[in-house]
Structure formats: C-alpha cells, structure tokens
Design a protein around this motif. Sequence first.
Motif, PDB file in Angstrom:
ATOM      1  N   ASP A  91       0.829  -1.208   0.000  1.00 51.63           N
ATOM      2  CA  ASP A  91       0.000   0.000   0.000  1.00 51.63           C
ATOM      3  C   ASP A  91       0.862   1.256   0.000  1.00 51.63           C
ATOM      4  OD1 ASP A  91      -2.232  -1.614   0.010  1.00 51.63           O
ATOM      5  OD2 ASP A  91      -2.720  -1.254   2.126  1.00 51.63           O
ATOM      6  N   TYR A  92       1.941   1.232   0.774  1.00 47.32           N
ATOM      7  CA  TYR A  92       2.846   2.382   0.850  1.00 47.32           C
ATOM      8  C   TYR A  92       3.489   2.640  -0.516  1.00 47.32           C
ATOM      9  CZ  TYR A  92       6.588   5.415   2.483  1.00 47.32           C
ATOM     10  OH  TYR A  92       7.436   6.471   2.660  1.00 47.32           O
ATOM     11  N   GLN A  93       3.922   1.579  -1.186  1.00 48.13           N
ATOM     12  CA  GLN A  93       4.540   1.752  -2.502  1.00 48.13           C
ATOM     13  C   GLN A  93       3.538   2.289  -3.523  1.00 48.13           C
ATOM     14  OE1 GLN A  93       6.309  -2.142  -3.027  1.00 48.13           O
ATOM     15  NE2 GLN A  93       8.174  -1.520  -1.986  1.00 48.13           N
ATOM     16  N   MET A  94       2.281   1.826  -3.444  1.00 47.25           N
ATOM     17  CA  MET A  94       1.252   2.349  -4.346  1.00 47.25           C
ATOM     18  C   MET A  94       0.996   3.834  -4.065  1.00 47.25           C
ATOM     19  SD  MET A  94      -1.483  -0.777  -4.984  1.00 47.25           S
ATOM     20  CE  MET A  94      -2.428  -0.320  -3.587  1.00 47.25           C
ATOM     21  N   LEU A  95       0.996   4.208  -2.780  1.00 43.53           N
ATOM     22  CA  LEU A  95       0.806   5.623  -2.441  1.00 43.53           C
ATOM     23  C   LEU A  95       1.948   6.480  -2.970  1.00 43.53           C
ATOM     24  CD1 LEU A  95      -0.680   5.803   1.159  1.00 43.53           C
ATOM     25  CD2 LEU A  95      -1.649   6.713  -0.939  1.00 43.53           C
ATOM     26  N   LEU A  96       3.182   5.963  -2.881  1.00 41.05           N
ATOM     27  CA  LEU A  96       4.314   6.721  -3.413  1.00 41.05           C
ATOM     28  C   LEU A  96       4.191   6.909  -4.921  1.00 41.05           C
ATOM     29  CD1 LEU A  96       7.423   5.368  -1.466  1.00 41.05           C
ATOM     30  CD2 LEU A  96       6.253   7.550  -1.172  1.00 41.05           C
ATOM     31  N   ASP A  97       3.740   5.886  -5.629  1.00 36.33           N
ATOM     32  CA  ASP A  97       3.532   6.003  -7.074  1.00 36.33           C
ATOM     33  C   ASP A  97       2.447   7.037  -7.373  1.00 36.33           C
ATOM     34  OD1 ASP A  97       5.458   4.029  -7.443  1.00 36.33           O
ATOM     35  OD2 ASP A  97       3.991   2.424  -7.774  1.00 36.33           O
ATOM     36  N   SER A  98       1.350   6.997  -6.613  1.00 33.84           N
ATOM     37  CA  SER A  98       0.262   7.967  -6.793  1.00 33.84           C
ATOM     38  C   SER A  98       0.736   9.382  -6.480  1.00 33.84           C
ATOM     39  CB  SER A  98      -0.926   7.622  -5.891  1.00 33.84           C
ATOM     40  OG  SER A  98      -1.473   6.397  -6.253  1.00 33.84           O
ATOM     41  N   TYR A  99       1.567   9.502  -5.452  1.00 36.33           N
ATOM     42  CA  TYR A  99       2.100  10.801  -5.062  1.00 36.33           C
ATOM     43  C   TYR A  99       2.944  11.393  -6.194  1.00 36.33           C
ATOM     44  CZ  TYR A  99       4.457  14.315  -2.168  1.00 36.33           C
ATOM     45  OH  TYR A  99       4.952  15.482  -1.653  1.00 36.33           O
ATOM     46  N   ALA A 100       3.829  10.572  -6.760  1.00 36.88           N
ATOM     47  CA  ALA A 100       4.678  11.038  -7.857  1.00 36.88           C
ATOM     48  C   ALA A 100       3.829  11.487  -9.043  1.00 36.88           C
ATOM     49  CB  ALA A 100       5.650   9.936  -8.267  1.00 36.88           C
ATOM     50  N   GLN A 101       2.776  10.739  -9.341  1.00 31.94           N
ATOM     51  CA  GLN A 101       1.893  11.112 -10.448  1.00 31.94           C
ATOM     52  C   GLN A 101       1.156  12.419 -10.144  1.00 31.94           C
ATOM     53  OE1 GLN A 101      -0.867   8.067 -11.548  1.00 31.94           O
ATOM     54  NE2 GLN A 101      -1.750   9.249 -13.219  1.00 31.94           N
ATOM     55  N   ALA A 102       0.688  12.573  -8.928  1.00 34.95           N
ATOM     56  CA  ALA A 102      -0.022  13.800  -8.542  1.00 34.95           C
ATOM     57  C   ALA A 102       0.902  15.010  -8.597  1.00 34.95           C
ATOM     58  CB  ALA A 102      -0.623  13.652  -7.147  1.00 34.95           C
ATOM     59  N   VAL A 103       2.152  14.819  -8.187  1.00 36.75           N
ATOM     60  CA  VAL A 103       3.130  15.917  -8.269  1.00 36.75           C
ATOM     61  C   VAL A 103       3.365  16.289  -9.726  1.00 36.75           C
ATOM     62  CG1 VAL A 103       5.571  16.503  -7.891  1.00 36.75           C
ATOM     63  CG2 VAL A 103       4.246  15.447  -6.051  1.00 36.75           C
ATOM     64  N   GLU A 105       1.407  15.980 -12.171  1.00 33.78           N
ATOM     65  CA  GLU A 105       0.205  16.626 -12.717  1.00 33.78           C
ATOM     66  C   GLU A 105      -0.122  17.939 -12.013  1.00 33.78           C
ATOM     67  OE1 GLU A 105      -2.719  13.572 -12.240  1.00 33.78           O
ATOM     68  OE2 GLU A 105      -1.865  12.325 -13.829  1.00 33.78           O
ATOM     69  N   GLY A 106       0.591  18.260 -10.934  1.00 33.57           N
ATOM     70  CA  GLY A 106       0.356  19.497 -10.201  1.00 33.57           C
ATOM     71  C   GLY A 106      -0.971  19.531  -9.465  1.00 33.57           C
ATOM     72  N   ARG A 107      -1.425  18.411  -9.003  1.00 30.49           N
ATOM     73  CA  ARG A 107      -2.728  18.310  -8.328  1.00 30.49           C
ATOM     74  C   ARG A 107      -2.538  18.429  -6.818  1.00 30.49           C
ATOM     75  NH1 ARG A 107      -5.389  13.079 -10.503  1.00 30.49           N
ATOM     76  NH2 ARG A 107      -7.135  13.897  -9.300  1.00 30.49           N
ATOM     77  N   GLU A 108      -2.553  19.650  -6.337  1.00 30.88           N
ATOM     78  CA  GLU A 108      -2.251  19.949  -4.925  1.00 30.88           C
ATOM     79  C   GLU A 108      -3.199  19.251  -3.945  1.00 30.88           C
ATOM     80  OE1 GLU A 108      -0.060  21.159  -1.861  1.00 30.88           O
ATOM     81  OE2 GLU A 108       0.491  21.549  -3.949  1.00 30.88           O
TER      82      GLU A 108
END
Length: 158
Positions: A91-103, A105-108
């Motif tokens: 779950d933590y690794q999936m969150l890190l991947d999602s975080y990188a994608q959100a960064v 895309e600039g989705r604050e």
Amino acid sequence: MADAKGRLTLIVLEGEALHRLSALQEADRDQAVADLREDNSFYLTTHPDLQSILHLSIQQGRLVFDIRDAEDNPVQAVMLAMGPFKMLIKDYQMLLDSYAQAVAEGREARIQAIDMGRRGLHNEGAELMVERLAGKVEIDFPTARRLFTLVCALHQKL
C-alpha cells in the motif's frame, strides 16, 4: 547518562543496492536515516544501555535486525516474518507512485490527500513494528515510523 540509554549510533542498510528506488523513495529513506541519526530510542530488552549499530536487512523472507555493539561486534539478531508487513508495504509503494503522479500533474489537493494516507500507513507500520518487536527490542513510536520507512525501501520490488 540517561541520554545515552538505548540509542542507535549507526544504521547500515544491507541488500538495498539490489533494488531500484524512485527519487521519492530515496528521499524518504535518506530523511528517515537522518532523523534516526538525530533522535531515536532503540534498545534490546536484555541490554538497555547498549549504544548499538543496527544492520537492517531482509533475508529469506524475514526482516533481520542484526544488533551490534559500538565496535560492530554482534550482540543479538532479531528476526521477524515479513508477512504481517507486506500489505502495508505494498500500500505504501502504491501511495508513493500515486504521489509522484499527482506531483507531475500538479494536483495539490490530491498530493495533500495522499500525504495524509502516507502518514496513516506510517502509523500502522510503526504500531506493527512496536508490537512485533515487543519483549525483544524497545523502541519509541517515532523510531518505529522511521524504521518502517527503511523496511519499505529494503522491500522495494522484492
């Protein structure tokens, strides 16, 4: 000498070179090591005053805490099954991947939501770490959170 009680003086991560870490995972790992260097509470229940060096690794599906004295001589190894940690790590690794994608895309708002989720997973991982080490190693909650981060880095893509 109360401040000397139960402290890690050095942390050695073994086996991490076998796995590729993202820039975010490297930053998390480096921050956890720096924070642990600055402040931690970690000691064997049988050696409460030991200033220890921790060699942390994953070997044959087990999390290995190879605890050594100040001269790097083995004192005790504590091994924990990885099974209870695996879902949290995934779950933590999936969150890190999602975080990188959100960064990217600039989705604050998404970044903030993911950050809250990361904190929650760190808390769960720390609670599990404290529980699994109980009776063998005494650690405080902040130390357990940082160690969970390091376990996630070591477990990357196993």
